[in-house]
Design a protein around this motif. Structure first.
Motif, PDB file in Angstrom:
ATOM      1  N   GLU A 182     -68.541  98.752 -23.907  1.00  0.00           N
ATOM      2  CA  GLU A 182     -67.736  99.783 -23.246  1.00  0.00           C
ATOM      3  C   GLU A 182     -66.688  99.171 -22.330  1.00  0.00           C
ATOM      4  O   GLU A 182     -65.539  99.609 -22.290  1.00  0.00           O
ATOM      5  CB  GLU A 182     -68.642 100.719 -22.441  1.00  0.00           C
ATOM      6  N   LEU A 183     -67.069  98.156 -21.585  1.00  0.00           N
ATOM      7  CA  LEU A 183     -66.148  97.526 -20.643  1.00  0.00           C
ATOM      8  C   LEU A 183     -65.013  96.802 -21.364  1.00  0.00           C
ATOM      9  O   LEU A 183     -63.871  96.794 -20.893  1.00  0.00           O
ATOM     10  CB  LEU A 183     -66.901  96.536 -19.746  1.00  0.00           C
ATOM     11  N   PHE A 184     -65.324  96.200 -22.491  1.00  0.00           N
ATOM     12  CA  PHE A 184     -64.334  95.381 -23.210  1.00  0.00           C
ATOM     13  C   PHE A 184     -64.140  95.912 -24.631  1.00  0.00           C
ATOM     14  O   PHE A 184     -64.212  95.180 -25.613  1.00  0.00           O
ATOM     15  CB  PHE A 184     -64.787  93.912 -23.221  1.00  0.00           C
ATOM     16  N   SER A 185     -63.855  97.197 -24.697  1.00  0.00           N
ATOM     17  CA  SER A 185     -63.864  97.922 -25.970  1.00  0.00           C
ATOM     18  C   SER A 185     -62.773  97.499 -26.940  1.00  0.00           C
ATOM     19  O   SER A 185     -62.899  97.704 -28.151  1.00  0.00           O
ATOM     20  CB  SER A 185     -63.755  99.428 -25.706  1.00  0.00           C
ATOM     21  N   ALA A 231     -67.769  93.434  -9.999  1.00  0.00           N
ATOM     22  CA  ALA A 231     -66.726  92.690  -9.293  1.00  0.00           C
ATOM     23  C   ALA A 231     -66.301  91.459 -10.080  1.00  0.00           C
ATOM     24  O   ALA A 231     -65.103  91.223 -10.302  1.00  0.00           O
ATOM     25  CB  ALA A 231     -67.220  92.284  -7.907  1.00  0.00           C
ATOM     26  N   PHE A 232     -67.280  90.674 -10.514  1.00  0.00           N
ATOM     27  CA  PHE A 232     -66.969  89.474 -11.294  1.00  0.00           C
ATOM     28  C   PHE A 232     -66.223  89.849 -12.574  1.00  0.00           C
ATOM     29  O   PHE A 232     -65.172  89.275 -12.893  1.00  0.00           O
ATOM     30  CB  PHE A 232     -68.246  88.716 -11.632  1.00  0.00           C
ATOM     31  N   LEU A 233     -66.762  90.816 -13.306  1.00  0.00           N
ATOM     32  CA  LEU A 233     -66.122  91.214 -14.565  1.00  0.00           C
ATOM     33  C   LEU A 233     -64.785  91.891 -14.329  1.00  0.00           C
ATOM     34  O   LEU A 233     -63.898  91.839 -15.189  1.00  0.00           O
ATOM     35  CB  LEU A 233     -67.060  92.122 -15.364  1.00  0.00           C
ATOM     36  N   GLY A 234     -64.609  92.515 -13.153  1.00  0.00           N
ATOM     37  CA  GLY A 234     -63.306  93.091 -12.822  1.00  0.00           C
ATOM     38  C   GLY A 234     -62.230  92.015 -12.745  1.00  0.00           C
ATOM     39  O   GLY A 234     -61.113  92.195 -13.241  1.00  0.00           O
ATOM     40  N   HIS A 235     -62.572  90.886 -12.130  1.00  0.00           N
ATOM     41  CA  HIS A 235     -61.641  89.754 -12.112  1.00  0.00           C
ATOM     42  C   HIS A 235     -61.384  89.254 -13.532  1.00  0.00           C
ATOM     43  O   HIS A 235     -60.238  89.003 -13.918  1.00  0.00           O
ATOM     44  CB  HIS A 235     -62.217  88.615 -11.265  1.00  0.00           C
ATOM     45  N   VAL A 236     -62.452  89.104 -14.305  1.00  0.00           N
ATOM     46  CA  VAL A 236     -62.323  88.613 -15.677  1.00  0.00           C
ATOM     47  C   VAL A 236     -61.430  89.542 -16.495  1.00  0.00           C
ATOM     48  O   VAL A 236     -60.508  89.094 -17.192  1.00  0.00           O
ATOM     49  CB  VAL A 236     -63.712  88.493 -16.339  1.00  0.00           C
ATOM     50  N   GLY A 237     -61.711  90.843 -16.422  1.00  0.00           N
ATOM     51  CA  GLY A 237     -60.930  91.808 -17.198  1.00  0.00           C
ATOM     52  C   GLY A 237     -59.465  91.772 -16.842  1.00  0.00           C
ATOM     53  O   GLY A 237     -58.590  91.801 -17.714  1.00  0.00           O
ATOM     54  N   SER A 238     -59.184  91.688 -15.548  1.00  0.00           N
ATOM     55  CA  SER A 238     -57.792  91.664 -15.092  1.00  0.00           C
ATOM     56  C   SER A 238     -57.063  90.414 -15.569  1.00  0.00           C
ATOM     57  O   SER A 238     -55.908  90.484 -16.006  1.00  0.00           O
ATOM     58  CB  SER A 238     -57.751  91.747 -13.570  1.00  0.00           C
ATOM     59  N   LYS A 239     -57.729  89.274 -15.507  1.00  0.00           N
ATOM     60  CA  LYS A 239     -57.083  87.998 -15.816  1.00  0.00           C
ATOM     61  C   LYS A 239     -56.989  87.701 -17.310  1.00  0.00           C
ATOM     62  O   LYS A 239     -56.297  86.765 -17.719  1.00  0.00           O
ATOM     63  CB  LYS A 239     -57.820  86.851 -15.103  1.00  0.00           C
ATOM     64  N   THR A 240     -57.690  88.481 -18.136  1.00  0.00           N
ATOM     65  CA  THR A 240     -57.647  88.244 -19.586  1.00  0.00           C
ATOM     66  C   THR A 240     -57.141  89.466 -20.340  1.00  0.00           C
ATOM     67  O   THR A 240     -57.330  89.586 -21.546  1.00  0.00           O
ATOM     68  CB  THR A 240     -59.042  87.871 -20.118  1.00  0.00           C
ATOM     69  N   VAL A 259     -58.066  95.230  -8.407  1.00  0.00           N
ATOM     70  CA  VAL A 259     -58.867  96.275  -7.771  1.00  0.00           C
ATOM     71  C   VAL A 259     -59.154  97.394  -8.764  1.00  0.00           C
ATOM     72  O   VAL A 259     -60.285  97.894  -8.856  1.00  0.00           O
ATOM     73  CB  VAL A 259     -58.148  96.826  -6.525  1.00  0.00           C
ATOM     74  N   SER A 260     -58.152  97.790  -9.526  1.00  0.00           N
ATOM     75  CA  SER A 260     -58.319  98.888 -10.489  1.00  0.00           C
ATOM     76  C   SER A 260     -59.335  98.548 -11.569  1.00  0.00           C
ATOM     77  O   SER A 260     -60.120  99.409 -11.998  1.00  0.00           O
ATOM     78  CB  SER A 260     -56.973  99.238 -11.134  1.00  0.00           C
ATOM     79  N   HIS A 261     -59.342  97.292 -12.029  1.00  0.00           N
ATOM     80  CA  HIS A 261     -60.343  96.882 -13.008  1.00  0.00           C
ATOM     81  C   HIS A 261     -61.746  96.969 -12.417  1.00  0.00           C
ATOM     82  O   HIS A 261     -62.685  97.444 -13.078  1.00  0.00           O
ATOM     83  CB  HIS A 261     -60.062  95.461 -13.496  1.00  0.00           C
ATOM     84  N   TYR A 262     -61.907  96.531 -11.187  1.00  0.00           N
ATOM     85  CA  TYR A 262     -63.211  96.614 -10.523  1.00  0.00           C
ATOM     86  C   TYR A 262     -63.683  98.062 -10.419  1.00  0.00           C
ATOM     87  O   TYR A 262     -64.824  98.388 -10.774  1.00  0.00           O
ATOM     88  CB  TYR A 262     -63.101  95.969  -9.136  1.00  0.00           C
ATOM     89  N   GLN A 263     -62.814  98.944  -9.980  1.00  0.00           N
ATOM     90  CA  GLN A 263     -63.188 100.352  -9.834  1.00  0.00           C
ATOM     91  C   GLN A 263     -63.502 100.984 -11.190  1.00  0.00           C
ATOM     92  O   GLN A 263     -64.459 101.762 -11.325  1.00  0.00           O
ATOM     93  CB  GLN A 263     -62.053 101.117  -9.155  1.00  0.00           C
ATOM     94  N   TYR A 264     -62.728 100.639 -12.200  1.00  0.00           N
ATOM     95  CA  TYR A 264     -62.933 101.160 -13.555  1.00  0.00           C
ATOM     96  C   TYR A 264     -64.297 100.731 -14.082  1.00  0.00           C
ATOM     97  O   TYR A 264     -65.041 101.531 -14.670  1.00  0.00           O
ATOM     98  CB  TYR A 264     -61.808 100.640 -14.450  1.00  0.00           C
ATOM     99  N   TYR A 265     -64.664  99.480 -13.854  1.00  0.00           N
ATOM    100  CA  TYR A 265     -65.950  98.982 -14.329  1.00  0.00           C
ATOM    101  C   TYR A 265     -67.109  99.595 -13.542  1.00  0.00           C
ATOM    102  O   TYR A 265     -68.179  99.842 -14.109  1.00  0.00           O
ATOM    103  CB  TYR A 265     -65.995  97.454 -14.250  1.00  0.00           C
ATOM    104  N   LEU A 266     -66.922  99.814 -12.241  1.00  0.00           N
ATOM    105  CA  LEU A 266     -67.952 100.514 -11.471  1.00  0.00           C
ATOM    106  C   LEU A 266     -68.225 101.893 -12.070  1.00  0.00           C
ATOM    107  O   LEU A 266     -69.387 102.311 -12.190  1.00  0.00           O
ATOM    108  CB  LEU A 266     -67.516 100.670 -10.012  1.00  0.00           C
TER     109      LEU A 266
END
Length: 323
Positions: free
Chosen positions: A76-79, A124-133, A284-291
């Motif tokens: 779901e997070l990395f669909s 939080a960790f995956l929010g950084h990952v999602g944003s940077k990739t 920040v938006s990626h972190y909130q989206y994943y939460l």
């Protein structure tokens, strides 16, 4: 009111309460599905859970990541990571992440605190990952936040990222290029060298290993999350879970435990101290989206001064250190 009516009303109230409870996230500590070996060392309880959390650690007595984060949630997070337009199709997967995380769970990675804190750190960790990739943009299918893990390397590097200042400690290998690779992209010879030492992999001579092995790519990212840039400073992990205690200078620099300071640790004044700029807001938006997707809810992200680093002074200003 007749007794039968009272019974009916009471029954209805129970049904309503049960219905409400069923939709509330369960963040109380739960029993792990993974059996643990337990013993006491110097009066403290430590545990070993085999492959996922091994090595007699207090953190292994808590839930482990597979207790609250399953394959379907990763999907779901990395669909869109395997969409035809993505640039790392077939590379990233749940198993690689869990294997990578198992190296760091005994150190507290997503095993610190109760279930709520554990889930928040993972988001939080995956929010950084999602944003940077990410290769998402405004009108992309699923929205701009649904395209994390689209890349595993920098696509058009403009340089080889070799810094001769480190020629005695991390000398550049002829022909090697130290451009951005991984889930939290690593740049520069000295970062590849330090990560390689920690992971016991020769990344200085073979930086390409990061883009060839997803488990290693995740390990390098988690190592960066768990490791301070300088010994006197917190790691992103410590800043997030609150084991870091700010000094008076930190407080005056508006650095507080929380997600905002993780950006300061990882990117410094590349995104921090510049107000609400797009580069910061995207993370920040990626972190909130994943939460939200993980069922925690973005309301758990905290107030603006904790969530962002808009007003923070950088730990390591770019004028004082190589980026």
């Amino acid at each position: 009111m007749k007794p039968s009516s009272l019974v009916s009303a009471a029954a209805l109230a129970v049904v309503v309460l049960l219905s409400v409870a069923s939709v509330q996230p369960a963040f109380d500590d739960q029993v792990s599905a993974t059996p643990a070996l337990v013993k006491k060392v110097k009066g403290k309880k430590v545990c070993d859970k085999g492959w996922e959390c091994k090595g007699w650690s207090q953190y292994c007595c808590n839930l482990t990541i597979t207790d609250f984060f399953q394959t379907y949630q990763f999907e779901e997070l990395f669909s869109n990571r395997n969409a035809p337009v993505a640039h790392a199709v077939g590379f990233w997967d749940y198993k690689s992440f869990i294997l990578a995380a198992s190296l760091f769970q005994p150190q507290g990675f997503c095993t610190t605190g109760g279930k709520l804190m554990q889930m928040k750190e993972l988001a939080a960790f995956l929010g950084h990952v999602g944003s940077k990739t990410s290769c998402g943009y405004g009108v992309a299918t699923g929205g701009p936040l649904a395209w994390g893990l689209c890349y595993n390397r920098e696509m058009s590097p403009m340089q080889s990222y070799c810094d001769d200042f480190y020629k005695y400690t991390y000398p550049c290998t002829p022909g090697a290029e130290y451009y951005g690779r991984g889930a939290l992209p690593i740049y520069w010879n000295y970062n590849y060298g330090a990560a390689g030492e920690a992971l016991k992999v020769d990344l200085l001579n073979h930086p390409e290993y990061i883009e060839q092995n997803a488990t290693l790519a995740f390990q390098a990212a988690i190592w960066r999350w768990m490791t301070p840039i300088k010994k006197s400073q917190p790691s992103a992990h410590e800043a997030f879970v609150g084991t870091w205690k700010p000094t008076k200078n930190d407080t005056e620099s508006k650095r507080f435990p929380g997600f905002g300071t993780t950006m300061n640790v990882l990117y410094g004044d590349g995104v921090c101290g510049q107000g609400d700029i797009d580069a910061m807001n995207n993370i920040v938006s990626h972190y909130q989206y994943y939460l939200d997707l993980m069922g925690v809810g973005r309301e758990e992200a905290g107030p603006h001064e904790v969530l962002t680093c808009a007003e923070q002074l950088a730990f390591n200003p770019i004028t004082q250190a190589s980026s």
